[in-house]
Design a protein around this motif. Structure first.
Motif, PDB file in Angstrom:
ATOM      1  N   ALA A   9      31.134  10.998 -15.793  1.00 16.32           N
ATOM      2  CA  ALA A   9      31.229  12.336 -16.386  1.00 16.32           C
ATOM      3  C   ALA A   9      29.853  12.793 -16.868  1.00 16.32           C
ATOM      4  CB  ALA A   9      32.221  12.340 -17.545  1.00 16.32           C
ATOM      5  N   ARG A  10      28.987  11.833 -17.186  1.00 16.04           N
ATOM      6  CA  ARG A  10      27.640  12.128 -17.684  1.00 16.04           C
ATOM      7  C   ARG A  10      26.601  12.082 -16.574  1.00 16.04           C
ATOM      8  NH1 ARG A  10      23.058   9.817 -19.787  1.00 16.04           N
ATOM      9  NH2 ARG A  10      23.544   7.631 -19.548  1.00 16.04           N
ATOM     10  N   GLU A  11      26.729  11.124 -15.658  1.00 16.86           N
ATOM     11  CA  GLU A  11      25.759  10.923 -14.572  1.00 16.86           C
ATOM     12  C   GLU A  11      26.272  11.628 -13.317  1.00 16.86           C
ATOM     13  OE1 GLU A  11      25.294   6.663 -14.372  1.00 16.86           O
ATOM     14  OE2 GLU A  11      24.172   6.608 -16.251  1.00 16.86           O
ATOM     15  N   LEU A  12      25.869  12.875 -13.166  1.00 20.68           N
ATOM     16  CA  LEU A  12      26.397  13.735 -12.104  1.00 20.68           C
ATOM     17  C   LEU A  12      25.635  13.527 -10.791  1.00 20.68           C
ATOM     18  CD1 LEU A  12      26.670  16.914 -14.345  1.00 20.68           C
ATOM     19  CD2 LEU A  12      28.448  15.187 -13.884  1.00 20.68           C
ATOM     20  N   ASP A  13      26.335  13.741  -9.674  1.00 21.96           N
ATOM     21  CA  ASP A  13      25.769  13.564  -8.327  1.00 21.96           C
ATOM     22  C   ASP A  13      25.116  12.196  -8.149  1.00 21.96           C
ATOM     23  OD1 ASP A  13      26.597  15.994  -7.210  1.00 21.96           O
ATOM     24  OD2 ASP A  13      24.973  17.050  -8.227  1.00 21.96           O
ATOM     25  N   TYR A  14      25.776  11.195  -8.673  1.00 21.91           N
ATOM     26  CA  TYR A  14      25.354   9.791  -8.669  1.00 21.91           C
ATOM     27  C   TYR A  14      25.240   9.257  -7.244  1.00 21.91           C
ATOM     28  CZ  TYR A  14      26.226   4.790  -9.797  1.00 21.91           C
ATOM     29  OH  TYR A  14      26.180   3.426  -9.922  1.00 21.91           O
ATOM     30  N   ARG A  15      24.110   8.606  -6.937  1.00 21.07           N
ATOM     31  CA  ARG A  15      23.887   7.913  -5.658  1.00 21.07           C
ATOM     32  C   ARG A  15      23.219   6.583  -5.974  1.00 21.07           C
ATOM     33  NH1 ARG A  15      25.869  12.220  -4.902  1.00 21.07           N
ATOM     34  NH2 ARG A  15      25.690  13.662  -3.160  1.00 21.07           N
ATOM     35  N   ALA A  45      37.620   2.940 -18.385  1.00 21.14           N
ATOM     36  CA  ALA A  45      37.166   3.883 -19.418  1.00 21.14           C
ATOM     37  C   ALA A  45      35.646   4.038 -19.378  1.00 21.14           C
ATOM     38  CB  ALA A  45      37.623   3.413 -20.795  1.00 21.14           C
ATOM     39  N   PHE A  46      34.933   2.924 -19.231  1.00 23.46           N
ATOM     40  CA  PHE A  46      33.475   2.963 -19.146  1.00 23.46           C
ATOM     41  C   PHE A  46      33.025   3.806 -17.956  1.00 23.46           C
ATOM     42  CE2 PHE A  46      29.808   1.267 -16.889  1.00 23.46           C
ATOM     43  CZ  PHE A  46      28.812   1.524 -17.809  1.00 23.46           C
ATOM     44  N   LEU A  47      33.600   3.536 -16.768  1.00 22.49           N
ATOM     45  CA  LEU A  47      33.183   4.252 -15.559  1.00 22.49           C
ATOM     46  C   LEU A  47      33.514   5.746 -15.639  1.00 22.49           C
ATOM     47  CD1 LEU A  47      34.132   1.596 -12.869  1.00 22.49           C
ATOM     48  CD2 LEU A  47      31.833   2.209 -13.655  1.00 22.49           C
ATOM     49  N   ALA A  80      23.598  -1.852 -23.706  1.00 18.19           N
ATOM     50  CA  ALA A  80      23.927  -2.405 -25.024  1.00 18.19           C
ATOM     51  C   ALA A  80      25.428  -2.411 -25.295  1.00 18.19           C
ATOM     52  CB  ALA A  80      23.206  -1.610 -26.117  1.00 18.19           C
ATOM     53  N   GLU A  81      26.244  -2.169 -24.272  1.00 18.95           N
ATOM     54  CA  GLU A  81      27.700  -2.181 -24.432  1.00 18.95           C
ATOM     55  C   GLU A  81      28.263  -3.507 -23.955  1.00 18.95           C
ATOM     56  OE1 GLU A  81      30.314   1.229 -23.464  1.00 18.95           O
ATOM     57  OE2 GLU A  81      28.468   2.127 -22.667  1.00 18.95           O
ATOM     58  N   PHE A  82      29.197  -4.045 -24.710  1.00 20.29           N
ATOM     59  CA  PHE A  82      29.900  -5.277 -24.364  1.00 20.29           C
ATOM     60  C   PHE A  82      31.391  -4.964 -24.385  1.00 20.29           C
ATOM     61  CE2 PHE A  82      25.875  -6.460 -26.112  1.00 20.29           C
ATOM     62  CZ  PHE A  82      25.499  -7.621 -25.468  1.00 20.29           C
ATOM     63  N   PHE A  83      32.097  -5.319 -23.317  1.00 18.00           N
ATOM     64  CA  PHE A  83      33.534  -5.081 -23.290  1.00 18.00           C
ATOM     65  C   PHE A  83      34.192  -6.021 -22.290  1.00 18.00           C
ATOM     66  CE2 PHE A  83      31.300  -1.860 -20.835  1.00 18.00           C
ATOM     67  CZ  PHE A  83      31.915  -1.880 -19.606  1.00 18.00           C
ATOM     68  N   GLU A  84      35.520  -6.012 -22.289  1.00 22.79           N
ATOM     69  CA  GLU A  84      36.285  -6.950 -21.467  1.00 22.79           C
ATOM     70  C   GLU A  84      37.537  -6.278 -20.937  1.00 22.79           C
ATOM     71  OE1 GLU A  84      38.750 -11.015 -22.375  1.00 22.79           O
ATOM     72  OE2 GLU A  84      36.739 -10.841 -23.230  1.00 22.79           O
ATOM     73  N   GLY A  85      37.854  -6.565 -19.671  1.00 23.40           N
ATOM     74  CA  GLY A  85      39.110  -6.142 -19.070  1.00 23.40           C
ATOM     75  C   GLY A  85      39.022  -4.877 -18.245  1.00 23.40           C
ATOM     76  N   ARG A  86      39.974  -4.746 -17.335  1.00 26.27           N
ATOM     77  CA  ARG A  86      39.974  -3.621 -16.399  1.00 26.27           C
ATOM     78  C   ARG A  86      40.140  -2.266 -17.084  1.00 26.27           C
ATOM     79  NH1 ARG A  86      43.625  -6.307 -11.688  1.00 26.27           N
ATOM     80  NH2 ARG A  86      41.950  -7.485 -10.671  1.00 26.27           N
ATOM     81  N   GLU A  87      40.980  -2.191 -18.107  1.00 31.25           N
ATOM     82  CA  GLU A  87      41.142  -0.904 -18.793  1.00 31.25           C
ATOM     83  C   GLU A  87      39.820  -0.442 -19.389  1.00 31.25           C
ATOM     84  OE1 GLU A  87      44.395  -0.686 -21.541  1.00 31.25           O
ATOM     85  OE2 GLU A  87      45.794  -1.560 -20.096  1.00 31.25           O
TER      86      GLU A  87
END
Length: 156
Positions: A67-73, A60-62, A49-56
């Motif tokens: 930081a929340r989704e730990l040990d991500y695969r 920030a999103f990633l 449900a997030e909408f955003f634009e641009g590399r910055e």
């Protein structure tokens, strides 16, 4: 020096699969700044449900995400392709800071510009709680090993 990220559109089965695997490998490295370089400077995103634009905004999103989704695969698989567009399905496993495990299933629609940078990404994702014993993505941190099965082989 102009930015480019091969393979370039129009995509065929091989180049679409290469593009998806390179994206998967980059996301599994979990380096927000490096991942963001695969997108145009004004790339438009919808993630859940997030909408955003641009590399910055991507960086920030990633940072928030990992930081929340730990040990991500993550594993991605091409669903369809045509011209400058690729659709992928994916699944990733992660745990939160309380130790609860999840498998997130989703679909992405990608649109690329001529130099191979993604100018648009739309993602729909659902999180399913799992127990640790049901995990299927158990490789060491970083890109998925070449001999690790994909989504279809895993029955996902």
């Amino acid at each position: 020096m102009s930015e480019s990220r091969p393979p370039f559109p129009p995509f065929d089965a091989e180049s679409a699969a290469t593009k998806a695997r390179r994206a998967e490998d980059a996301w599994n490295r979990r380096d927000p700044e490096a991942v963001a370089l695969a997108y145009t400077s004004d790339s438009r995103w919808r993630n859940r449900a997030e909408f955003f634009e641009g590399r910055e905004a991507i960086v920030a999103f990633l940072r928030r995400k990992w930081a929340r989704e730990l040990d991500y695969r993550l594993i991605k698989e091409v669903w369809a392709f045509h011209g400058d567009r690729i659709a992928v399905r994916f699944a990733y496993e992660w745990h939160d800071d309380t130790g609860g495990w999840y498998r997130s299933h989703g679909n992405e629609q990608w649109e690329f510009e001529g130099a191979g940078l993604m100018r648009r990404r739309e993602a729909s994702i659902n999180d399913v709680p799992i127990i640790e014993a049901d995990r299927r993505f158990r490789w060491p941190s970083g890109p998925r090993p070449a001999d690790h099965p994909g989504l279809t082989e895993l029955g996902l």
